[in-house]
Design a protein around this motif. Structure first.
Motif, PDB file in Angstrom:
ATOM      1  N   ILE A 180       0.666  -1.139   0.035  1.00  0.00           N
ATOM      2  CA  ILE A 180      -0.066  -0.156  -0.232  1.00  0.00           C
ATOM      3  C   ILE A 180       0.941   1.201  -0.113  1.00  0.00           C
ATOM      4  CG2 ILE A 180      -1.604   1.367   1.431  1.00  0.00           C
ATOM      5  CD1 ILE A 180      -2.847  -1.180   2.351  1.00  0.00           C
ATOM      6  N   ILE A 181       1.804   1.173   1.019  1.00  0.00           N
ATOM      7  CA  ILE A 181       2.734   2.353   0.889  1.00  0.00           C
ATOM      8  C   ILE A 181       3.654   2.548  -0.559  1.00  0.00           C
ATOM      9  CG2 ILE A 181       4.839   3.086   2.275  1.00  0.00           C
ATOM     10  CD1 ILE A 181       3.926   2.083   4.714  1.00  0.00           C
ATOM     11  N   SER A 182       3.877   1.443  -1.069  1.00  0.00           N
ATOM     12  CA  SER A 182       4.795   1.497  -2.234  1.00  0.00           C
ATOM     13  C   SER A 182       3.999   2.278  -3.404  1.00  0.00           C
ATOM     14  CB  SER A 182       5.156   0.132  -2.660  1.00  0.00           C
ATOM     15  OG  SER A 182       6.080  -0.452  -1.800  1.00  0.00           O
ATOM     16  N   GLY A 183       2.519   1.732  -3.383  1.00  0.00           N
ATOM     17  CA  GLY A 183       1.737   2.637  -4.297  1.00  0.00           C
ATOM     18  C   GLY A 183       1.390   3.906  -4.048  1.00  0.00           C
ATOM     19  N   LEU A 184       1.440   4.083  -2.664  1.00  0.00           N
ATOM     20  CA  LEU A 184       1.257   5.583  -2.327  1.00  0.00           C
ATOM     21  C   LEU A 184       2.376   6.510  -2.657  1.00  0.00           C
ATOM     22  CD1 LEU A 184      -0.604   7.415  -0.581  1.00  0.00           C
ATOM     23  CD2 LEU A 184       0.561   7.068   1.397  1.00  0.00           C
ATOM     24  N   VAL A 185       3.418   5.954  -2.596  1.00  0.00           N
ATOM     25  CA  VAL A 185       4.656   6.661  -3.182  1.00  0.00           C
ATOM     26  C   VAL A 185       4.628   7.027  -4.592  1.00  0.00           C
ATOM     27  CG1 VAL A 185       7.173   6.494  -3.700  1.00  0.00           C
ATOM     28  CG2 VAL A 185       6.105   5.697  -1.486  1.00  0.00           C
ATOM     29  N   THR A 186       4.209   6.079  -5.470  1.00  0.00           N
ATOM     30  CA  THR A 186       4.014   6.336  -6.844  1.00  0.00           C
ATOM     31  C   THR A 186       3.133   7.186  -6.973  1.00  0.00           C
ATOM     32  OG1 THR A 186       3.048   4.102  -6.927  1.00  0.00           O
ATOM     33  CG2 THR A 186       5.438   4.488  -7.511  1.00  0.00           C
ATOM     34  N   PHE A 187       1.811   6.910  -6.417  1.00  0.00           N
ATOM     35  CA  PHE A 187       0.695   7.993  -6.475  1.00  0.00           C
ATOM     36  C   PHE A 187       0.925   9.352  -6.293  1.00  0.00           C
ATOM     37  CE2 PHE A 187      -3.144   9.853  -4.669  1.00  0.00           C
ATOM     38  CZ  PHE A 187      -3.982   9.936  -5.676  1.00  0.00           C
ATOM     39  N   ILE A 188       1.551   9.465  -5.058  1.00  0.00           N
ATOM     40  CA  ILE A 188       2.069  10.966  -4.841  1.00  0.00           C
ATOM     41  C   ILE A 188       2.820  11.503  -5.820  1.00  0.00           C
ATOM     42  CG2 ILE A 188       3.292  12.148  -3.179  1.00  0.00           C
ATOM     43  CD1 ILE A 188       2.133  10.610  -0.970  1.00  0.00           C
ATOM     44  N   ALA A 189       3.816  10.673  -6.328  1.00  0.00           N
ATOM     45  CA  ALA A 189       4.794  11.053  -7.514  1.00  0.00           C
ATOM     46  C   ALA A 189       4.066  11.359  -8.747  1.00  0.00           C
ATOM     47  CB  ALA A 189       5.735  10.167  -7.641  1.00  0.00           C
ATOM     48  N   ALA A 190       2.944  10.544  -9.007  1.00  0.00           N
ATOM     49  CA  ALA A 190       2.153  10.745 -10.349  1.00  0.00           C
ATOM     50  C   ALA A 190       1.763  12.127 -10.161  1.00  0.00           C
ATOM     51  CB  ALA A 190       1.111   9.758 -10.408  1.00  0.00           C
ATOM     52  N   TYR A 191       1.038  12.609  -9.066  1.00  0.00           N
ATOM     53  CA  TYR A 191       0.182  13.725  -8.782  1.00  0.00           C
ATOM     54  C   TYR A 191       1.229  14.951  -9.108  1.00  0.00           C
ATOM     55  CZ  TYR A 191      -1.508  17.989  -6.456  1.00  0.00           C
ATOM     56  OH  TYR A 191      -1.850  19.125  -6.124  1.00  0.00           O
ATOM     57  N   HIS A 192       2.522  14.957  -8.437  1.00  0.00           N
ATOM     58  CA  HIS A 192       3.374  15.897  -8.596  1.00  0.00           C
ATOM     59  C   HIS A 192       3.764  16.062 -10.160  1.00  0.00           C
ATOM     60  CE1 HIS A 192       3.355  15.929  -3.887  1.00  0.00           C
ATOM     61  NE2 HIS A 192       3.436  17.158  -4.282  1.00  0.00           N
ATOM     62  N   TYR A 193       4.039  14.915 -10.712  1.00  0.00           N
ATOM     63  CA  TYR A 193       4.590  14.794 -12.083  1.00  0.00           C
ATOM     64  C   TYR A 193       3.638  15.626 -12.956  1.00  0.00           C
ATOM     65  CZ  TYR A 193       9.166  12.889 -12.194  1.00  0.00           C
ATOM     66  OH  TYR A 193      10.476  12.577 -11.607  1.00  0.00           O
ATOM     67  N   LEU A 194       2.212  15.297 -12.513  1.00  0.00           N
ATOM     68  CA  LEU A 194       1.250  16.013 -13.438  1.00  0.00           C
ATOM     69  C   LEU A 194       1.352  17.404 -12.919  1.00  0.00           C
ATOM     70  CD1 LEU A 194      -1.444  16.136 -14.853  1.00  0.00           C
ATOM     71  CD2 LEU A 194      -2.651  15.780 -12.894  1.00  0.00           C
ATOM     72  N   ARG A 195       1.624  17.956 -12.045  1.00  0.00           N
ATOM     73  CA  ARG A 195       1.906  19.466 -11.537  1.00  0.00           C
ATOM     74  C   ARG A 195       3.035  20.070 -12.426  1.00  0.00           C
ATOM     75  NH1 ARG A 195      -1.612  21.412  -7.653  1.00  0.00           N
ATOM     76  NH2 ARG A 195      -1.198  23.149  -8.484  1.00  0.00           N
ATOM     77  N   ILE A 196       3.988  19.254 -12.184  1.00  0.00           N
ATOM     78  CA  ILE A 196       5.396  19.634 -12.935  1.00  0.00           C
ATOM     79  C   ILE A 196       5.212  19.792 -14.535  1.00  0.00           C
ATOM     80  CG2 ILE A 196       7.746  18.933 -13.411  1.00  0.00           C
ATOM     81  CD1 ILE A 196       7.662  17.654 -10.735  1.00  0.00           C
ATOM     82  N   PHE A 197       4.582  18.718 -15.101  1.00  0.00           N
ATOM     83  CA  PHE A 197       4.284  18.895 -16.366  1.00  0.00           C
ATOM     84  C   PHE A 197       3.201  20.036 -16.938  1.00  0.00           C
ATOM     85  CE2 PHE A 197       1.515  17.624 -20.027  1.00  0.00           C
ATOM     86  CZ  PHE A 197       2.176  17.154 -21.013  1.00  0.00           C
ATOM     87  N   ASN A 198       2.276  20.381 -16.035  1.00  0.00           N
ATOM     88  CA  ASN A 198       1.614  21.330 -16.522  1.00  0.00           C
ATOM     89  C   ASN A 198       2.178  22.748 -16.372  1.00  0.00           C
ATOM     90  OD1 ASN A 198      -0.605  19.919 -16.790  1.00  0.00           O
ATOM     91  ND2 ASN A 198      -1.470  20.015 -14.679  1.00  0.00           N
ATOM     92  N   SER A 199       2.973  22.889 -15.216  1.00  0.00           N
ATOM     93  CA  SER A 199       3.974  24.122 -15.031  1.00  0.00           C
ATOM     94  C   SER A 199       5.060  24.271 -16.142  1.00  0.00           C
ATOM     95  CB  SER A 199       4.930  23.877 -13.660  1.00  0.00           C
ATOM     96  OG  SER A 199       5.636  25.230 -13.391  1.00  0.00           O
ATOM     97  N   TRP A 200       5.425  23.078 -16.820  1.00  0.00           N
ATOM     98  CA  TRP A 200       6.375  23.222 -17.844  1.00  0.00           C
ATOM     99  C   TRP A 200       5.671  23.654 -19.017  1.00  0.00           C
ATOM    100  CZ3 TRP A 200      11.308  23.083 -18.379  1.00  0.00           C
ATOM    101  CH2 TRP A 200      12.037  22.711 -19.747  1.00  0.00           C
ATOM    102  N   THR A 201       4.439  23.246 -19.328  1.00  0.00           N
ATOM    103  CA  THR A 201       3.738  23.712 -20.644  1.00  0.00           C
ATOM    104  C   THR A 201       3.400  25.239 -20.229  1.00  0.00           C
ATOM    105  OG1 THR A 201       1.676  22.661 -19.823  1.00  0.00           O
ATOM    106  CG2 THR A 201       3.148  21.200 -21.129  1.00  0.00           C
ATOM    107  N   GLU A 202       3.103  25.654 -19.276  1.00  0.00           N
ATOM    108  CA  GLU A 202       2.726  27.057 -19.139  1.00  0.00           C
ATOM    109  C   GLU A 202       3.887  27.961 -18.816  1.00  0.00           C
ATOM    110  OE1 GLU A 202       1.092  26.690 -15.190  1.00  0.00           O
ATOM    111  OE2 GLU A 202      -1.009  25.939 -15.883  1.00  0.00           O
ATOM    112  N   ALA A 203       5.049  27.568 -18.882  1.00  0.00           N
ATOM    113  CA  ALA A 203       6.239  28.348 -18.743  1.00  0.00           C
ATOM    114  C   ALA A 203       6.790  28.769 -20.085  1.00  0.00           C
ATOM    115  CB  ALA A 203       7.377  27.570 -17.864  1.00  0.00           C
TER     116      ALA A 203
END
Length: 262
Positions: free
Chosen positions: A46-69
């Motif tokens: 569960i924690i392993s999946g939580l690690v990648t889930f949190i990372a996926a969320y932040h990569y979405l934010r990083i990706f959106n920030s990159w396209t906005e910049a």
């Protein structure tokens, strides 16, 4: 914001997209396999999946920030929009996921419950301290102030060395106590994979101090950290899955071979 070429923009765009997809796919796989693990090892998955889930969320934010910049011009080039690229999402991700990543490793090791709590707490605090100490230096890219970046690099390396020591030496007895040779090899593998993948982070951190052109630094840092994240989160998470499944099978076999008392 540094100026970049269309090729550089597309390269980071594709790597961030690939990282997001990898984190999301790993999360789904790990969580769907939780029911197959023995009760003792479900928390690790569960924690392993939580690690990648949190990372996926932040990569979405990083990706959106990159396209906005950045934006494409009519002549096919890329120019900055004036909206700052927010790479702080990456450190917010690490502040959450790095302690959890270490906890998931401890949870599948052959340790008594009280020692599991002790090791997990110490490693969690050390990893959070490492991230907090490293972040201020990450903001320094000016060639005239790289001494400040070096200072924070050395400061963050202190808890980093402690974590590496604990994984490879402090937990060696627990690793060697595994009676199943396959599990022992997998446990050593996950420890070494974590250490090796983590060693790429301080290397990427010093990119600005290596004389790389500032226009290229942002690109190299994004590529380097993304590759490191995939290995340390998805790669380690899948190894935790293999250890959990192997130990779960061993537990079931042991219970089947133990006769019931009348």
């Amino acid at each position: 914001m540094a100026s970049i070429t269309a090729t550089q923009f597309n390269l980071v765009y594709d790597v961030l997209s690939f990282s997001l997809a990898t984190m999301g796919a790993t999360t789904i796989f790990l969580w769907m396999r939780v029911s197959s693990a023995a009760e003792r090892y479900k928390s690790a998955l569960i924690i392993s999946g939580l690690v990648t889930f949190i990372a996926a969320y932040h990569y979405l934010r990083i990706f959106n920030s990159w396209t906005e910049a950045f934006e494409w011009t009519k002549d096919g080039t890329v120019q900055a929009t004036g909206i700052p690229f927010n790479d702080a999402y990456r450190y917010m991700d690490w502040l959450l996921t790095v302690p959890l990543l270490l906890i998931e490793i401890v949870l599948v090791m052959n340790l008594p419950d009280d020692e599991i709590f002790s090791k997990a707490s110490k490693l969690g605090v050390a990893s959070a301290l490492m991230i907090i100490l490293g972040y201020p230096g990450e903001l320094v890219l000016d060639e005239n102030h790289l001494g400040t970046r070096w200072f924070y690099w050395f400061a963050a390396m202190i808890p980093f060395v402690y974590i590496v020591y604990t994984l490879l030496i402090g937990l060696a007895d627990a690793t060697n106590s595994e009676t199943d040779l396959t599990v022992r090899k997998l446990t050593k593998g996950v420890q070494w994979l974590t250490v090796i993948s983590w060693c790429t982070y301080p290397i990427v951190y010093v990119f600005p101090m290596l004389g790389i052109a500032r226009d290229d630094i942002v690109v190299y840092i994004q590529l380097g950290y993304s590759v490191s994240d995939i290995i340390s989160k998805c790669g380690v998470g899948l190894m935790i899955y293999r250890i959990s499944m192997a130990k779960s099978v061993a537990l079931r076999r042991g219970s089947e071979q133990t006769p019931l008392l009348a």
